[in-house]
Design a protein around this motif. Structure first.
Motif, mmCIF file in Angstrom:
data_model
loop_
_atom_site.group_PDB
_atom_site.id
_atom_site.type_symbol
_atom_site.label_atom_id
_atom_site.label_comp_id
_atom_site.label_asym_id
_atom_site.label_seq_id
_atom_site.Cartn_x
_atom_site.Cartn_y
_atom_site.Cartn_z
ATOM 1 N N TRP A 121 -7.499 -7.544 -0.176
ATOM 2 C CA TRP A 121 -8.441 -6.593 -0.780
ATOM 3 C C TRP A 121 -8.845 -5.535 0.210
ATOM 4 O O TRP A 121 -8.853 -4.340 -0.102
ATOM 5 N N LEU A 122 -9.180 -6.016 1.414
ATOM 6 C CA LEU A 122 -9.611 -5.091 2.463
ATOM 7 C C LEU A 122 -8.511 -4.073 2.755
ATOM 8 O O LEU A 122 -8.734 -2.863 2.778
ATOM 9 N N GLY A 123 -7.298 -4.578 2.940
ATOM 10 C CA GLY A 123 -6.185 -3.705 3.276
ATOM 11 C C GLY A 123 -5.894 -2.718 2.158
ATOM 12 O O GLY A 123 -5.715 -1.522 2.404
ATOM 13 N N ALA A 124 -5.911 -3.215 0.912
ATOM 14 C CA ALA A 124 -5.571 -2.335 -0.207
ATOM 15 C C ALA A 124 -6.613 -1.235 -0.349
ATOM 16 O O ALA A 124 -6.265 -0.054 -0.499
ATOM 17 N N THR A 125 -7.918 -1.604 -0.280
ATOM 18 C CA THR A 125 -8.957 -0.578 -0.414
ATOM 19 C C THR A 125 -8.858 0.432 0.722
ATOM 20 O O THR A 125 -8.993 1.643 0.497
ATOM 21 N N ALA A 126 -8.635 -0.061 1.931
ATOM 22 C CA ALA A 126 -8.553 0.845 3.080
ATOM 23 C C ALA A 126 -7.413 1.837 2.878
ATOM 24 O O ALA A 126 -7.595 3.053 3.033
ATOM 25 N N LEU A 127 -6.245 1.325 2.513
ATOM 26 C CA LEU A 127 -5.090 2.215 2.365
ATOM 27 C C LEU A 127 -5.297 3.191 1.215
ATOM 28 O O LEU A 127 -4.928 4.364 1.312
ATOM 29 N N LEU A 128 -5.931 2.704 0.138
ATOM 30 C CA LEU A 128 -6.192 3.586 -0.991
ATOM 31 C C LEU A 128 -7.103 4.735 -0.565
ATOM 32 O O LEU A 128 -6.794 5.912 -0.798
ATOM 33 N N LEU A 129 -8.223 4.380 0.081
ATOM 34 C CA LEU A 129 -9.172 5.419 0.504
ATOM 35 C C LEU A 129 -8.510 6.379 1.482
ATOM 36 O O LEU A 129 -8.687 7.599 1.394
ATOM 37 N N LEU A 130 -7.723 5.826 2.406
ATOM 38 C CA LEU A 130 -7.081 6.683 3.396
ATOM 39 C C LEU A 130 -6.104 7.640 2.739
ATOM 40 O O LEU A 130 -6.074 8.828 3.060
ATOM 41 N N SER A 131 -5.309 7.133 1.793
ATOM 42 C CA SER A 131 -4.319 8.043 1.204
ATOM 43 C C SER A 131 -5.005 9.088 0.332
ATOM 44 O O SER A 131 -4.616 10.253 0.352
ATOM 45 N N VAL A 132 -6.053 8.669 -0.411
ATOM 46 C CA VAL A 132 -6.787 9.663 -1.197
ATOM 47 C C VAL A 132 -7.384 10.721 -0.272
ATOM 48 O O VAL A 132 -7.248 11.936 -0.493
ATOM 49 N N GLY A 133 -8.014 10.251 0.808
ATOM 50 C CA GLY A 133 -8.671 11.183 1.732
ATOM 51 C C GLY A 133 -7.684 12.123 2.388
ATOM 52 O O GLY A 133 -7.942 13.321 2.523
ATOM 53 N N ILE A 134 -6.535 11.591 2.789
ATOM 54 C CA ILE A 134 -5.536 12.410 3.476
ATOM 55 C C ILE A 134 -5.003 13.490 2.533
ATOM 56 O O ILE A 134 -4.949 14.684 2.879
ATOM 57 N N LEU A 169 -12.980 0.792 6.743
ATOM 58 C CA LEU A 169 -12.321 -0.358 6.110
ATOM 59 C C LEU A 169 -11.033 -0.714 6.839
ATOM 60 O O LEU A 169 -10.725 -1.887 7.052
ATOM 61 N N PHE A 170 -10.314 0.326 7.240
ATOM 62 C CA PHE A 170 -9.069 0.097 7.965
ATOM 63 C C PHE A 170 -9.351 -0.625 9.283
ATOM 64 O O PHE A 170 -8.659 -1.577 9.649
ATOM 65 N N TYR A 171 -10.440 -0.195 9.937
ATOM 66 C CA TYR A 171 -10.835 -0.849 11.181
ATOM 67 C C TYR A 171 -11.129 -2.323 10.923
ATOM 68 O O TYR A 171 -10.667 -3.205 11.657
ATOM 69 N N ALA A 172 -11.908 -2.587 9.877
ATOM 70 C CA ALA A 172 -12.257 -3.974 9.554
ATOM 71 C C ALA A 172 -10.992 -4.785 9.284
ATOM 72 O O ALA A 172 -10.862 -5.934 9.722
ATOM 73 N N TRP A 173 -10.052 -4.160 8.598
ATOM 74 C CA TRP A 173 -8.801 -4.844 8.254
ATOM 75 C C TRP A 173 -8.010 -5.189 9.509
ATOM 76 O O TRP A 173 -7.598 -6.338 9.720
ATOM 77 N N VAL A 174 -7.818 -4.178 10.374
ATOM 78 C CA VAL A 174 -7.037 -4.396 11.600
ATOM 79 C C VAL A 174 -7.741 -5.394 12.509
ATOM 80 O O VAL A 174 -7.112 -6.274 13.102
ATOM 81 N N LEU A 175 -9.089 -5.276 12.570
ATOM 82 C CA LEU A 175 -9.835 -6.207 13.418
ATOM 83 C C LEU A 175 -9.646 -7.641 12.925
ATOM 84 O O LEU A 175 -9.425 -8.564 13.715
ATOM 85 N N THR A 176 -9.718 -7.816 11.594
ATOM 86 C CA THR A 176 -9.537 -9.164 11.046
ATOM 87 C C THR A 176 -8.128 -9.674 11.338
ATOM 88 O O THR A 176 -7.954 -10.825 11.754
ATOM 89 N N LEU A 177 -7.145 -8.805 11.137
ATOM 90 C CA LEU A 177 -5.761 -9.220 11.400
ATOM 91 C C LEU A 177 -5.582 -9.646 12.858
ATOM 92 O O LEU A 177 -5.008 -10.691 13.148
ATOM 93 N N HIS A 178 -6.103 -8.804 13.748
ATOM 94 C CA HIS A 178 -5.933 -9.088 15.175
ATOM 95 C C HIS A 178 -6.700 -10.354 15.557
ATOM 96 O O HIS A 178 -6.211 -11.190 16.331
#
Lengths: 251, 250
Positions: free
Chosen positions: A25-38, A215-224
């Protein structure tokens, strides 16, 4: 009021199992927001009156700089939690946050330099903000170097947590001192590019990008963090069971 | 210090034997002065520890005109920064051995086992470090300033800013020395982790001299250096004490 969640949070195993469910969920929302924003920021936001299209790097630069600073505090606070409550997990989060923060600081510096060339006419200025970001980068590197220098993992955890905390005291002082140093000796001629008010049509994509970066930060932090947990706990039963099928060779 | 009349560690021998509350509040200080004297004697007997940072300071500064050229105007412009950066490096390099000998012969562990807080032993060591490196560096600086063609208006500000600043540098560097004392070769690592923390002192130190040279009042910069020193004196030994305990566990 039960403190059970707090004690559970200290257990790397509990965190590993729970965070597995949040991750997609975290990853999908982050990527969605990032692509919309970009797309919004780079494609549809209006051109800047003075800077033309070069200002669009703001959509990477500002969120990265935000997270670089916030990431330092996340690292230092989780280090402090580890020192105070002897919580295993928070040290892991601290270690995971250090390289991510360093990379974000580097991105902020790099995009700043790229942006500086067309607008200021130079890649690098010893301006207050840039200098303090550079020092923040060094602080991150110091924490990383120190945490890797100890033969005993726990000592490395505690030592780098202490260093991160000392750095927290220093960050506002560094920022203030560099600010003062700059304004004392050079007139602030280079600030003309800094818009104090930003048009809503540029602001909304920026906010989207900032939220996406968080969100992307939270995602990467969790993964790491999850990776580090597996690396640290590989002797334990649950990790062996988890990885048992794929890598029976270790141990 | 705001010591309560009944100390929290009421069970220690020193506190129970103290005849009155006022005596117990200061019962740690004689130990502090004894330690200070011991440390100072030790430092004075290891002559190379005193002389080497000073020699480094002078030698590297002598390299500077060879590297950047002997034009007096350029040297004068760069002098405050050069002298400050070299003082910073000399302090940093001498700091590696701050706790090293005591760690290796085990006396650091004995100090940590005492019921008293580690704050005062750390403060004593840092103070002695400053007395044998920062103080002579500062006293020597006007001479080097003269050789680098620094304006006469800058001598006093340079001396006073170095006196205040090197004390802060010693205190802050003590944290790094304590964090790295258990490591085999901490030299470069110490520089890497401590340099960023030195930045404010460097900025206000050179700022003092520059303001004096430009004909402005340099009081504010000196006041901030003093404030940094006050905060560092209160907090840095605490952080060093914590770092020593972490290092001893390693």
């Amino acid at each position: 009021m039960s403190w059970q969640w707090f004690h559970r949070l200290g257990s790397p195993r509990w965190f590993y199992q729970k965070s597995g469910a949040w991750l997609p969920w975290l990853g999908a929302t982050a990527l969605l927001l990032l692509s919309v924003g970009i797309v919004w920021g780079l494609g549809f936001a209006p051109e800047d009156a003075k800077q033309g299209n070069s200002y669009r790097i703001i959509y990477i630069h500002v969120p990265a700089a935000f997270l670089a600073l916030a990431g330092y505090y996340i690292m230092a606070i989780s280090g402090a939690i580890g020192l105070i409550w002897k919580m295993k997990l928070s040290f892991v989060v601290m270690r995971a946050a250090a390289p991510i923060g360093a990379v974000l600081t580097f991105i902020a510096l790099f995009t700043g330099a790229v942006w500086g060339k067309p607008t200021w006419g130079t890649y690098w200025v010893w301006d207050a903000r840039i200098t303090s970001m550079l020092i923040l980068f060094f602080l991150y590197l110091g924490v990383m170097a120190l945490s890797g220098a100890f033969s005993r993992e726990q000592s490395g955890d505690k030592a780098s947590a202490l260093l991160a905390l000392v750095g927290t005291v220093n960050i506002p002082i560094i920022y203030k001192s560099v600010d003062w140093w700059f304004t004392l000796h050079q007139p602030a001629t280079l600030k003309l590019t800094e818009a104090s008010t930003i048009d809503p049509s540029m602001f909304y994509p920026l906010i989207t990008m900032i939220a996406g970066f968080y969100l992307f930060y939270a995602w990467v932090l969790t993964l790491h963090t999850r990776t580090l947990i597996l690396q640290r706990e590989w002797r334990t039963q649950w990790v062996r069971e988890l990885l048992g099928a794929s890598s029976p060779a270790r141990g | 210090m705001g010591e309560p009349a009944v100390p929290p560690r009421a069970s220690t021998a020193a506190d129970t034997s103290a005849p009155s509350a006022s005596r117990s509040a200061f019962s740690r200080l004689p130990g502090f002065f004894t330690l200070l004297r011991t440390e100072f004697t030790l430092a004075v007997r290891r002559r190379s520890d005193i002389v080497n940072p000073l020699l480094f300071f002078v030698t590297v500064l002598a390299m500077m005109p060879l590297g950047i050229g002997p034009e007096p105007e350029m040297l004068a412009r760069m002098a405050p920064g050069l002298i400050w950066v070299m003082a910073l490096l000399a302090t940093l390099l001498s700091q590696e051995s701050l706790f090293r000998n005591d760690y290796e012969d085990g006396s650091l562990e004995q100090l940590a086992l005492q019921p008293q807080p580690l704050y005062f032993p750390v403060l004593a060591k840092v103070l002695v470090h400053w007395l044998v490196t920062g103080l002579p560096l500062a006293l020597l600086s006007p001479l080097l300033g003269m050789m680098l063609n620094l304006g006469a208006a800058g001598y006093w500000p340079l001396l006073v800013s170095l006196l205040l600043g090197t004390a802060s540098l010693s205190l802050i560097g003590g944290v790094g020395a304590a964090l790295t004392v258990a490591l085999q070769r901490p030299g470069l690592l110490l520089a890497l982790i401590i340099m960023p923390l030195y930045v404010p002192v460097l900025i206000f130190g050179t700022g003092t001299v520059q303001a004096a040279l430009d004909g402005y009042s340099y009081g504010p910069q000196l006041a901030i250096l003093g404030a940094i020193l006050a905060v560092a004196a209160a907090l840095a030994p605490l952080a060093s004490a914590g770092a020593i305990r972490i290092s001893l566990e390693n």
